[in-house]
Design a protein around this motif. Sequence first.
Motif, mmCIF file in Angstrom:
data_model
loop_
_atom_site.group_PDB
_atom_site.id
_atom_site.type_symbol
_atom_site.label_atom_id
_atom_site.label_comp_id
_atom_site.label_asym_id
_atom_site.label_seq_id
_atom_site.Cartn_x
_atom_site.Cartn_y
_atom_site.Cartn_z
ATOM 1 N N TRP A 1 8.022 35.300 9.520
ATOM 2 C CA TRP A 1 7.019 34.329 9.097
ATOM 3 C C TRP A 1 7.237 32.943 9.694
ATOM 4 C CZ3 TRP A 1 2.680 35.748 6.895
ATOM 5 C CH2 TRP A 1 2.616 36.846 6.025
ATOM 6 N N ASP A 2 8.204 32.751 10.556
ATOM 7 C CA ASP A 2 8.589 31.396 10.966
ATOM 8 C C ASP A 2 7.427 30.577 11.524
ATOM 9 O OD1 ASP A 2 11.166 31.658 10.108
ATOM 10 O OD2 ASP A 2 12.069 31.808 12.099
ATOM 11 N N ARG A 3 6.626 31.164 12.397
ATOM 12 C CA ARG A 3 5.555 30.376 13.015
ATOM 13 C C ARG A 3 4.504 29.966 11.991
ATOM 14 N NH1 ARG A 3 3.826 32.723 18.834
ATOM 15 N NH2 ARG A 3 2.599 30.804 18.758
ATOM 16 N N LEU B 1 6.746 33.454 0.959
ATOM 17 C CA LEU B 1 6.472 34.434 2.004
ATOM 18 C C LEU B 1 7.524 35.534 1.971
ATOM 19 C CD1 LEU B 1 5.732 31.924 4.928
ATOM 20 C CD2 LEU B 1 4.078 32.994 3.369
ATOM 21 N N LEU B 2 7.083 36.792 1.918
ATOM 22 C CA LEU B 2 7.989 37.936 1.827
ATOM 23 C C LEU B 2 7.754 38.882 3.005
ATOM 24 C CD1 LEU B 2 7.799 38.692 -2.007
ATOM 25 C CD2 LEU B 2 9.419 37.231 -0.781
ATOM 26 N N HIS B 3 8.831 39.348 3.588
ATOM 27 C CA HIS B 3 8.811 40.092 4.846
ATOM 28 C C HIS B 3 8.717 41.604 4.633
ATOM 29 C CE1 HIS B 3 12.950 41.542 4.287
ATOM 30 N NE2 HIS B 3 13.234 40.334 3.819
ATOM 31 N N PRO B 4 8.509 42.374 5.717
ATOM 32 C CA PRO B 4 8.471 43.840 5.619
ATOM 33 C C PRO B 4 9.872 44.436 5.627
ATOM 34 C CG PRO B 4 8.040 43.181 7.871
ATOM 35 C CD PRO B 4 8.167 41.902 7.069
ATOM 36 N N GLY B 5 9.949 45.716 5.330
ATOM 37 C CA GLY B 5 11.222 46.418 5.415
ATOM 38 C C GLY B 5 11.768 46.411 6.833
ATOM 39 N N PHE B 6 13.094 46.460 6.954
ATOM 40 C CA PHE B 6 13.820 46.484 8.219
ATOM 41 C C PHE B 6 13.902 45.114 8.898
ATOM 42 C CE2 PHE B 6 13.366 50.891 7.574
ATOM 43 C CZ PHE B 6 14.238 51.568 8.404
ATOM 44 N N LEU B 7 13.039 44.164 8.526
ATOM 45 C CA LEU B 7 13.068 42.849 9.164
ATOM 46 C C LEU B 7 13.554 41.800 8.169
ATOM 47 C CD1 LEU B 7 9.865 43.115 11.368
ATOM 48 C CD2 LEU B 7 12.233 43.670 11.936
ATOM 49 N N ASP B 8 13.254 40.537 8.399
ATOM 50 C CA ASP B 8 13.748 39.488 7.511
ATOM 51 C C ASP B 8 12.758 38.340 7.461
ATOM 52 O OD1 ASP B 8 14.064 38.079 9.883
ATOM 53 O OD2 ASP B 8 16.251 38.185 9.898
ATOM 54 N N MET B 9 13.162 37.231 6.814
ATOM 55 C CA MET B 9 12.256 36.115 6.584
ATOM 56 C C MET B 9 11.673 35.526 7.864
ATOM 57 S SD MET B 9 14.606 32.742 5.927
ATOM 58 C CE MET B 9 15.530 33.250 4.492
ATOM 59 N N HIS B 10 12.374 35.687 8.989
ATOM 60 C CA HIS B 10 11.976 34.990 10.215
ATOM 61 C C HIS B 10 10.689 35.542 10.826
ATOM 62 C CE1 HIS B 10 15.486 32.513 10.092
ATOM 63 N NE2 HIS B 10 16.270 33.571 10.007
#
Length: 291
Positions: A61-63, A50-59
Amino acid sequence: MNRILLIGLCTIAVLQSFAQAAAPKTFGYLSAGKLKIYYCDQGKGPAVVLLHPGFLDMHIWDRQADSLAKDHRVIQLDLPGHGQSAGVDTSIRIAEVIYRVMRVLNVPKASFAGISLGASCVIDFALAHPEKVSKLVLCSPAVNGWEDVMKSDTMGKRVYVRPDSYFNTNEPDLVVENFIHYWLDGPYRETAPVDAAVRAYVTNTASGKVKRKNVTGPLFDKRVAAKRISQVRKPLLVLYGRLDIPFTRQVSEFLRNKIKNTQVRVVDSAAHLFVLEKPEVIRNHLKEWLQ
């Protein structure tokens, strides 16, 4: 069946359900050139990255990750220049970064889901290492080199082509405010219906990214993906929010037209970061597609 045996079997079932609901997580750093890539690894079964968007991070996708980990091995990454990943290396492209992570974690093949910037990274990896990819999910997709193959509308140009004007103000709060307006709330409403914790996560994480300044993010293949996109030959699910900027829909249709075995689905009443707005809806889409 006697009563004691029945109680024992029910107790085992309950314990197993708790074990499934709380898959142990491993956090750590992996080296890719001079980069230190922060990751989370949990669950067993077919691998999903799972890869996140710019400005944010892995979390972000946590749920979804916690749910998928009941029957998948789920790996979340902080992309270069984001989250807790560290270091700068302008000689290594994002496809190679992901490849090295998979090699170290002993993941021979995986399905991939990426949102926005993360979707661009997924596309580059699928082009570079198709043998490592099972299925793809691209949320609110972007694609490297889109300028070479399509024209953006006025709103898209304001968001994508001229972002430097916000950074040149040297006011990080303004940058974060703009990010939240377009990507979390969307351009067609005042606020997204998310709880305070979600809004705080977006605000704090984006603010942390902006304050890092000049830290290099993911680097893409110089042979831009947009011109080679038809070479992607994996089953693809594209999701975009109905309240997102029009350009996201344009990219989604571009992918549908260029990649065989592509389905496009619209997430109602949601904007760009619909993973946060509609976590259960997206979780169900992922589980269905990854079966």
